[in-house]
Design a protein around this motif. Structure first.
Motif, PDB file in Angstrom:
ATOM      1  N   LEU A 137      42.116  37.764  36.186  1.00 17.63           N
ATOM      2  CA  LEU A 137      43.303  38.348  35.567  1.00 17.63           C
ATOM      3  C   LEU A 137      44.087  37.308  34.778  1.00 17.63           C
ATOM      4  N   ASP A 138      44.120  36.093  35.285  1.00 12.69           N
ATOM      5  CA  ASP A 138      44.830  35.021  34.592  1.00 12.69           C
ATOM      6  C   ASP A 138      44.200  34.749  33.230  1.00 12.69           C
ATOM      7  N   GLN A 139      42.867  34.761  33.174  1.00 12.92           N
ATOM      8  CA  GLN A 139      42.179  34.561  31.901  1.00 12.92           C
ATOM      9  C   GLN A 139      42.471  35.708  30.929  1.00 12.92           C
ATOM     10  N   LYS A 140      42.554  36.916  31.461  1.00 13.50           N
ATOM     11  CA  LYS A 140      42.824  38.080  30.619  1.00 13.50           C
ATOM     12  C   LYS A 140      44.247  38.065  30.075  1.00 13.50           C
ATOM     13  N   LEU A 141      45.191  37.524  30.864  1.00 10.48           N
ATOM     14  CA  LEU A 141      46.600  37.558  30.476  1.00 10.48           C
ATOM     15  C   LEU A 141      47.045  36.314  29.707  1.00 10.48           C
ATOM     16  N   LYS A 142      46.113  35.418  29.415  1.00  4.21           N
ATOM     17  CA  LYS A 142      46.495  34.189  28.724  1.00  4.21           C
ATOM     18  C   LYS A 142      47.098  34.469  27.355  1.00  4.21           C
ATOM     19  N   ALA A 143      46.564  35.475  26.688  1.00  2.28           N
ATOM     20  CA  ALA A 143      47.068  35.792  25.348  1.00  2.28           C
ATOM     21  C   ALA A 143      48.294  36.691  25.387  1.00  2.28           C
ATOM     22  N   ALA A 144      48.642  37.192  26.575  1.00  2.00           N
ATOM     23  CA  ALA A 144      49.792  38.094  26.689  1.00  2.00           C
ATOM     24  C   ALA A 144      51.097  37.307  26.601  1.00  2.00           C
ATOM     25  N   GLN A 145      52.152  38.012  26.211  1.00  2.00           N
ATOM     26  CA  GLN A 145      53.461  37.370  26.061  1.00  2.00           C
ATOM     27  C   GLN A 145      54.414  37.740  27.200  1.00  2.00           C
ATOM     28  N   ASN A 146      53.901  38.439  28.216  1.00  2.00           N
ATOM     29  CA  ASN A 146      54.722  38.861  29.342  1.00  2.00           C
ATOM     30  C   ASN A 146      54.894  37.689  30.310  1.00  2.00           C
ATOM     31  N   ARG A 147      56.027  37.036  30.231  1.00  2.00           N
ATOM     32  CA  ARG A 147      56.261  35.851  31.059  1.00  2.00           C
ATOM     33  C   ARG A 147      56.397  36.208  32.533  1.00  2.00           C
ATOM     34  N   PHE A 148      56.980  37.377  32.817  1.00  2.00           N
ATOM     35  CA  PHE A 148      57.140  37.782  34.213  1.00  2.00           C
ATOM     36  C   PHE A 148      55.780  37.992  34.877  1.00  2.00           C
ATOM     37  N   ALA A 149      54.861  38.631  34.145  1.00  2.00           N
ATOM     38  CA  ALA A 149      53.517  38.856  34.688  1.00  2.00           C
ATOM     39  C   ALA A 149      52.816  37.531  34.956  1.00  2.00           C
ATOM     40  N   LYS A 150      52.977  36.586  34.038  1.00  2.00           N
ATOM     41  CA  LYS A 150      52.363  35.269  34.226  1.00  2.00           C
ATOM     42  C   LYS A 150      52.968  34.554  35.429  1.00  2.00           C
ATOM     43  N   PHE A 151      54.288  34.641  35.567  1.00  2.00           N
ATOM     44  CA  PHE A 151      54.965  34.004  36.701  1.00  2.00           C
ATOM     45  C   PHE A 151      54.517  34.629  38.024  1.00  2.00           C
ATOM     46  N   LEU A 152      54.452  35.965  38.070  1.00  2.00           N
ATOM     47  CA  LEU A 152      54.027  36.662  39.280  1.00  2.00           C
ATOM     48  C   LEU A 152      52.594  36.299  39.639  1.00  2.00           C
ATOM     49  N   LEU A 153      51.731  36.218  38.625  1.00  2.00           N
ATOM     50  CA  LEU A 153      50.333  35.868  38.860  1.00  2.00           C
ATOM     51  C   LEU A 153      50.214  34.440  39.382  1.00  2.00           C
ATOM     52  N   SER A 154      51.008  33.524  38.835  1.00  2.00           N
ATOM     53  CA  SER A 154      50.990  32.137  39.307  1.00  2.00           C
ATOM     54  C   SER A 154      51.440  32.044  40.768  1.00  2.00           C
ATOM     55  N   CYS A 155      52.455  32.829  41.127  1.00  2.00           N
ATOM     56  CA  CYS A 155      52.931  32.850  42.521  1.00  2.00           C
ATOM     57  C   CYS A 155      51.847  33.381  43.457  1.00  2.00           C
ATOM     58  N   LEU A 156      51.173  34.448  43.030  1.00  2.00           N
ATOM     59  CA  LEU A 156      50.101  35.013  43.852  1.00  2.00           C
ATOM     60  C   LEU A 156      48.952  34.022  44.022  1.00  2.00           C
ATOM     61  N   LYS A 157      48.594  33.340  42.948  1.00  2.00           N
ATOM     62  CA  LYS A 157      47.524  32.340  43.030  1.00  2.00           C
ATOM     63  C   LYS A 157      47.888  31.224  43.998  1.00  2.00           C
ATOM     64  N   CYS A 158      49.131  30.776  43.939  1.00  2.00           N
ATOM     65  CA  CYS A 158      49.593  29.716  44.835  1.00  2.00           C
ATOM     66  C   CYS A 158      49.578  30.186  46.289  1.00  2.00           C
ATOM     67  N   CYS A 159      50.061  31.410  46.532  1.00  2.00           N
ATOM     68  CA  CYS A 159      50.116  31.949  47.901  1.00  2.00           C
ATOM     69  C   CYS A 159      48.718  32.093  48.495  1.00  2.00           C
ATOM     70  N   PHE A 160      47.800  32.621  47.717  1.00  2.00           N
ATOM     71  CA  PHE A 160      46.446  32.822  48.240  1.00  2.00           C
ATOM     72  C   PHE A 160      45.698  31.504  48.382  1.00  2.00           C
ATOM     73  N   TRP A 161      46.049  30.512  47.572  1.00  2.00           N
ATOM     74  CA  TRP A 161      45.464  29.174  47.766  1.00  2.00           C
ATOM     75  C   TRP A 161      45.907  28.599  49.107  1.00  2.00           C
ATOM     76  N   CYS A 162      47.188  28.728  49.402  1.00  2.00           N
ATOM     77  CA  CYS A 162      47.711  28.252  50.693  1.00  2.00           C
ATOM     78  C   CYS A 162      47.099  29.035  51.846  1.00  2.00           C
ATOM     79  N   LEU A 163      46.961  30.362  51.653  1.00  2.00           N
ATOM     80  CA  LEU A 163      46.378  31.198  52.705  1.00  2.00           C
ATOM     81  C   LEU A 163      44.932  30.804  52.979  1.00  2.00           C
TER      82      LEU A 163
END
Length: 704
Positions: free
Chosen positions: A521-547
């Motif tokens: 999803l991160d690769q798909k959203l790279k060209a998107a301009q939705n900063r909130f979606a990018k921020f939310l995705l980054s948070c999810l990636k960080c959380c699941f990395w820790c998990l």
């Protein structure tokens, strides 16, 4: 004892190490895992029956036939020729990975510029020109305009060279930056128009969207072909160094640890010094002050070593690593002594269970089998699509990009409405149920890959934990150590705890698959301009990395408890978690310091082998300068040796790490079960008793 941290295990006079009278655990997960494996085999068989890896190896012509495939009419035609390479400059090429022009398999690429009209008027050139035309063309029965109208021949030929099995214009640059093809800059395209050689530059690049990547890949492959035996020698040296290091740890653990610490600091320090010298030597050199950002992405990576900013970046990174290592050693110096004692004890355990050093070979073989099965199945799944043909045309047409069938295309009304339309091979796909659910098969292949790989890792951890627990709970060492502890532990794990291993690896696999989906999803959203979606995705990636990290840590300790007590995964995970929580200070300091010291050992081995390979492959050693192979990128074998050395060192040190973790949990259990009296003696070594200021004669005051 606080209830939220569980109850300490009570003294059991019959407990003498890993329990032998145990039953099967997590049977449901065992059955589920077996069914999943059978399903995996079914997917593999289905993929192998439908797939065709030749689609990856050979280029295909406009009818989807493979160029150069043995046993076919095109066996002696290995190269792909484009009728009009200029059409490859269309954006459509990047979208559908197919040039909207006729493509033929040919024996060799054209070596001279020639138009169809010139060949038509010169009978001596007709046979040469016909080898780049469709079969059945007859110059004596058709005029040149008719041949062009029916798309039987290209309007012109130009000097070309084979590249990745495709005939691309033989572009070159003269002084002044003028692009030429065979010393010519202007061409007649056979239709009365003049074409500049520069126009072919963009077309030849877009005719293969990965042309630059393939060029790098080919150079890397060439480097491997001339340096593979030196790489193997480097890996053998890494194995020998690792074995020597393990043997020395067996007898000189304390001294080796301190030597290792000093050597790591010196190796990193030398790296800083070398980067500083390179940075200074490049001062004043032409082009050395160019920044990496200005340079951009280059296929020749050695260019980056010619600019000062690269060496400055290396120097800063190594300096940060050096400072972090030194600060950790300073602040944890008191705990390092206890960690060394644990490593000494682990050295004795490995010495008494020498077969444990060979077990990583079994894990490596099983993982290689899992990876090979996954890769082969993935290739067959991705190549199991059928040939899909689409309508290609240069003018506006309502049927453009519609699917078509080559055998009936000329009988349809498409050719009447779109005279220049052609039915060409576009890509591989399909409309059957198999093709509709192909993405599900790919997902299942990825998921089972993670599950099987994690199961193999878990099997190794349980096996080693059971063997080293047998060593720890042997009161009189080595007399009370059972014979063949590795084989016994492996047998118990497979016979009783396949379900528990499958359960633990299933939980970890689910988290890893979610992480893969998030990366997608991160690769798909790279060209998107939705900063909130990018921020939310980054948070999810960080959380699941820790998990994932937490689950790996919990699984590892749960498997140790499974190996010792033979209970289910959930019960073992709970017991291990509460045991660690009751000793959180020791876990946070002793265990992690030990892991850090073992990591320094791996770093030292990789550093020694890496530095030696750098000086050898870069030709810095005058004595072997003539022996070193000639390479396009000397970093290719160096990086391969470094990565391989780390994997080899990791294989050997993973045994030590598992041994330390097992002894650590047994040590904590020992402290809770026993008190040092004659009825309840400690099982730990005298060295650990001395460090903890305990004895087996009377209970001493606990010193944390």
């Amino acid at each position: 004892m606080a209830k939220n941290k569980g109850e300490a295990r009570k003294f059991d006079p019959t407990f003498k190490g890993p329990i032998h009278n145990r039953g099967c655990t997590d049977v449901f997960c065992c059955i589920l895992f077996i069914l999943a494996i059978l399903g995996y085999f079914a997917v593999g068989i289905l993929a192998w029956s439908q797939g065709d890896p030749r689609k990856v190896i050979y280029p295909t012509d406009s009818r989807g036939q493979f160029c150069g495939q043995a046993g076919t009419p095109l066996e002696k035609k290995p190269l792909l020729f484009y009728f009009n390479i200029l059409k490859c400059a269309s954006p459509l090429t990047l979208l559908e990975f197919q040039c909207p022009t006729t493509q033929l398999c040919v024996e060799s690429c054209p070596t001279k510029h020639m138009t169809l009209l010139k060949a038509y008027l010169n009978k001596g050139e007709q046979e040469y020109y016909k080898q780049f035309c469709k079969e059945g063309v007859d110059f004596s029965k058709m005029s040149a305009p008719e041949i062009l109208r029916d798309g039987l021949c290209p309007s012109m030929l130009m000097s070309s060279k084979p590249f990745t099995r495709r005939c691309l214009p033989a572009l070159s640059t003269m002084k002044g930056g003028v692009v030429v093809i065979g010393n010519e800059t202007i061409f007649d395209n056979g239709e009365g128009e003049k074409v500049n050689a520069t126009d072919f530059l963009d077309a030849s690049k877009k005719s293969n969207v990965v042309v630059e990547a393939r060029q790098v890949a080919m150079r890397i492959f060439e480097d491997y072909t001339v340096s593979w035996y030196w790489i193997l020698i480097g890996l053998v040296i890494a194995m020998v160094v690792s074995l020597i290091f393990i043997v020395l740890l067996r007898y000189l653990a304390g001294i080796m640890i301190w030597i290792m610490i000093v050597m790591v600091i010196l190796v990193i320090g030398y790296g800083i010094f070398h980067c500083a010298m390179e940075y200074r030597n490049l001062k004043g050199e032409p082009g050395s002050d160019v920044t990496i950002r200005d340079l951009g992405l280059q296929t020749d990576f050695s260019v980056y070593l010619q600019i000062r900013q690269t060496w400055l970046a290396f120097m800063i990174i190594l300096s940060i690593v050096e400072v972090v290592v030194i600060l950790l050693l300073i602040f944890l110096r008191k705990r390092v002594l206890i960690a060394i004692a644990l490593i000494k004890e682990a050295s004795r355990a490995v010495g008494h269970v020498m077969s444990s050093l060979l077990y990583p070979l079994l894990t490596f073989a099983l993982l290689a089998l899992v990876i090979a099965y996954w890769a082969i199945t993935a290739v067959f799944l991705s190549t199991s699509n059928e040939q899909v043909y689409k309508v290609f045309n240069t003018t506006e047409c309502e049927y453009s990009r519609d699917t078509c069938k080559p055998e009936t295309f000329n009988t349809t009304n498409i050719t009447a409405q779109c005279p220049d339309a052609e039915c060409l091979f576009a890509f591989y796909g399909g409309e059957t149920y198999y093709h509709k659910y192909l993405i599900m098969f790919q997902f299942y292949n990825v998921f089972l890959f993670f599950w099987c790989a994690n199961f193999v890792t878990a099997l190794g951890q349980v096996t080693l934990a059971g063997a080293f627990a047998s060593y720890y709970w042997a009161f009189k060492k080595p007399d009370d150590i059972p014979a063949n502890p590795i084989c016994s532990s492996l047998g118990r794990a497979l016979r009783y705890h396949t379900g528990s291993l499958a359960f633990g690896s299933l939980i970890l696999s689910l988290v890893q698959v979610i992480r893969v989906l998030l990366e997608y999803l991160d690769q798909k959203l790279k060209a998107a301009q939705n900063r909130f979606a990018k921020f939310l995705l980054s948070c999810l990636k960080c959380c699941f990395w820790c998990l994932e990290k937490f689950i790996k840590f919990l699984n590892r300790n749960a498997y140790i408890m499974v190996a010792i007590y033979g209970k289910s995964f959930c019960t073992s995970a709970r017991d291990a978690f509460f045991l660690l929580m009751r000793n959180i200070i020791r876990v946070a300091v002793l265990d992690k310091v030990t892991d850090f010291l073992l990591f320094l050992g791996k770093l030292l081995i990789v550093g020694i082998v890496g530095i030696c390979s750098f000086f050898f492959f870069s030709g810095r050693i005058k004595a072997v300068e003539q022996t070193a192979p000639s390479l396009n990128y000397y970093w290719v074998p160096i990086l391969t040796v470094v990565v391989g050395s780390y994997l080899i060192a990791h294989g050997f040190f993973s045994v030590y790490a598992m041994c330390v973790d097992t002894l650590f949990l047994c040590f904590l259990e020992d402290l809770e079960r026993n008190d040092g009296t004659a009825e309840r003696p400690y099982f730990m070594s005298q060295n650990l008793l001395t460090i903890l200021k305990k004895s087996n004669e009377d209970q001493a005051k606990t010193v944390d």
